[in-house]
Enzyme design. Structure first.
Site, PDB file in Angstrom:
ATOM      1  N   GLY A 137       0.927  -1.238   0.029  1.00  0.00           N
ATOM      2  CA  GLY A 137      -0.061  -0.129   0.481  1.00  0.00           C
ATOM      3  C   GLY A 137       1.039   1.177  -0.077  1.00  0.00           C
ATOM      4  O   GLY A 137       1.973   1.312  -0.377  1.00  0.00           O
ATOM      5  N   CYS A 138      -0.007   2.167   0.740  1.00  0.00           N
ATOM      6  CA  CYS A 138       0.485   3.692   0.464  1.00  0.00           C
ATOM      7  C   CYS A 138       1.953   4.106   1.217  1.00  0.00           C
ATOM      8  O   CYS A 138       2.631   4.197   1.278  1.00  0.00           O
ATOM      9  CB  CYS A 138      -0.372   4.792   0.736  1.00  0.00           C
ATOM     10  SG  CYS A 138      -1.770   4.845  -0.330  1.00  0.00           S
ATOM     11  N   ASN A 139       2.168   3.216   1.961  1.00  0.00           N
ATOM     12  CA  ASN A 139       3.175   3.043   3.353  1.00  0.00           C
ATOM     13  C   ASN A 139       4.821   2.365   2.898  1.00  0.00           C
ATOM     14  O   ASN A 139       5.876   2.128   3.490  1.00  0.00           O
ATOM     15  CB  ASN A 139       2.914   2.469   4.536  1.00  0.00           C
ATOM     16  CG  ASN A 139       2.786   1.209   4.506  1.00  0.00           C
ATOM     17  OD1 ASN A 139       1.244   0.915   3.943  1.00  0.00           O
ATOM     18  ND2 ASN A 139       3.247   0.015   4.856  1.00  0.00           N
ATOM     19  N   MET A 188       2.124   6.259   4.987  1.00  0.00           N
ATOM     20  CA  MET A 188       0.987   5.669   6.201  1.00  0.00           C
ATOM     21  C   MET A 188       0.224   5.298   5.066  1.00  0.00           C
ATOM     22  O   MET A 188       0.095   5.551   3.839  1.00  0.00           O
ATOM     23  CB  MET A 188       0.445   7.011   7.215  1.00  0.00           C
ATOM     24  CG  MET A 188      -0.503   8.444   7.096  1.00  0.00           C
ATOM     25  SD  MET A 188       0.563   8.909   5.844  1.00  0.00           S
ATOM     26  CE  MET A 188       0.694  10.985   6.905  1.00  0.00           C
TER      27      MET A 188
END
Length: 390
Positions: free
Chosen positions: A160-162, A377
């Site tokens: 994901g974005c992290n 995050m």
């Protein structure tokens, strides 16, 4: 040179931060960055009109997102001019096509920024969450770009974005263990290949946020005999504008396991494809947990938040940016690049923070010796951080 053993955490205590600068004379430095996007950029209002979205609540979500434009590759149109559907198989093919195109351009730009060529890459790590392919994108990029078949590689998929900072941590460790050799990380997200089009508010929130983009960064740890001054040797006066990229001094992570389902992919039986879910409360959860991970990162180097000159935070959305800003006591100027990237590109997932880093470096306002914090995050729910110094 001798080093002390790392501290052992008490049972139940958070894992100790491992600052790279404490264990080597030459923590790796960022020596180049490059970004790329897909060909077509759309204003939020234009997207609403193209898809004929008239529901006031949905339009409000799009138009109050603090996003002006995003790069997207829209579905093909049918004979009536309406957008056709894209089953999961076509979305995966789109992901591969867009990711390889954007990824190659971002890597080439990164290498040009560092004054390097493809032959200089010794290690390649590719990060993506918007599609699945085996063998991974790293193998396909190596073949299509002509990168040496002897190059070591790794793919980070689905975090994901992290994930950009998760992978940068691993990349920094490799660079530290191989001084004088170049490590490249590519974050490439074809968010156009991860959309579900329906009338629900769940998909409206997701569809209002994400855009296509790729970002690459190159790391190099100097050989011991080429080491420059350590962070403690920097003369703060005068402070010239830093012409080189920063050294990576350490990383800290925080898993909010109570919110493990707040950001996730689900299989949609009606649409026959994966659908991404964002809990509406996740910005506030992230904001409430930001202080402890940042303070843990900084305390490992004896720093406070007031010592940090530059903050490069993931452009996750207006609410999450505001929550982080308020909880960390930052100003809007501190997060100007984070907000600017969101405005111009939307949420670019794992590579967003590198778009902000590139903008900061283009300002040419960073002073030698200044510290910066990188923060991402994403699903887990997870906050990842890194401390850098120019």
């Amino acid at each position: 040179m001798t080093t002390s053993a790392p501290p052992v955490a008490a049972p139940g205590a958070p894992a100790a931060v491992e600052p790279l600068g404490k264990h080597t004379l030459t923590p790796p430095r960022i020596i180049g960055v490059g970004t790329a996007v897909t060909g077509n950029s759309y204003e939020q209002r234009t997207l609403l009109d193209l898809f004929g979205i008239t529901d006031p609540r949905t339009r409000s979500v799009f138009l109050n997102s603090a996003i002006e434009r995003r790069h997207l590759t829209l579905p093909p149109r049918d004979a009536t001019g309406a957008f056709g559907t894209e089953p999961q198989g076509k979305l995966l093919a789109k992901h591969k096509r867009l990711a390889l195109d954007m990824g190659a351009r971002a890597v080439r730009q990164c290498l040009a920024d560092a004054g390097l060529t493809l032959a200089d890459i010794d290690y390649l790590c590719v990060v993506t969450t918007t599609g699945l392919i085996t063998p991974g994108l790293s193998a396909h990029l190596m073949r299509e770009m002509g990168i040496s078949s002897g190059t070591s590689r790794m793919d980070v998929v689905g975090m994901g974005c992290n994930a950009g900072l998760n992978a940068l941590n691993a990349l920094a460790s490799w660079a530290t263990a191989h001084p004088g050799r170049v490590a490249v990380m590519l974050c490439v997200e074809a968010c156009s290949a991860a959309y579900v089009m329906d009338a629900t508010m769940r998909t409206a929130v997701v569809n209002s946020l994400f855009g296509d983009g790729a970002a690459a960064v190159a790391l190099l740890a100097d050989p011991p005999d080429a080491a420059g001054p350590s962070s403690g040797d920097l003369d703060p006066s005068p402070a010239p504008v830093a012409s080189a990229g920063p050294r990576l001094l350490g990383f800290a992570s925080h898993l909010i396991d109570s919110a493990i389902d707040a950001m996730r992919y689900d299989w949609d039986d009606d649409q026959h494809k994966f659908s991404f879910y964002l809990d509406p409360d996740i910005p506030y959860v992230v904001g409430a947990n930001a202080e402890q991970v940042v303070d843990r990162l900084l305390s490992a180097e004896g720093l406070r938040r007031s010592d940090i000159a530059h903050w490069l935070v993931h452009s996750g959305g207006k609410k999450v940016i505001d929550a982080v800003r308020v909880n960390l006591g930052l100003t809007r100027h501190d997060l100007r690049h984070t907000s600017g990237v969101l405005r111009d590109y939307g949420n670019l997932s794992s590579g967003s923070f590198l778009f902000s880093y590139e903008r900061l470096m283009r300002e040419r306002a960073v002073q030698a010796g200044e510290f910066g914090v990188l923060m991402t995050m994403g699903p887990g729910s997870t906050i990842e951080t890194a401390l850098v110094q120019w």
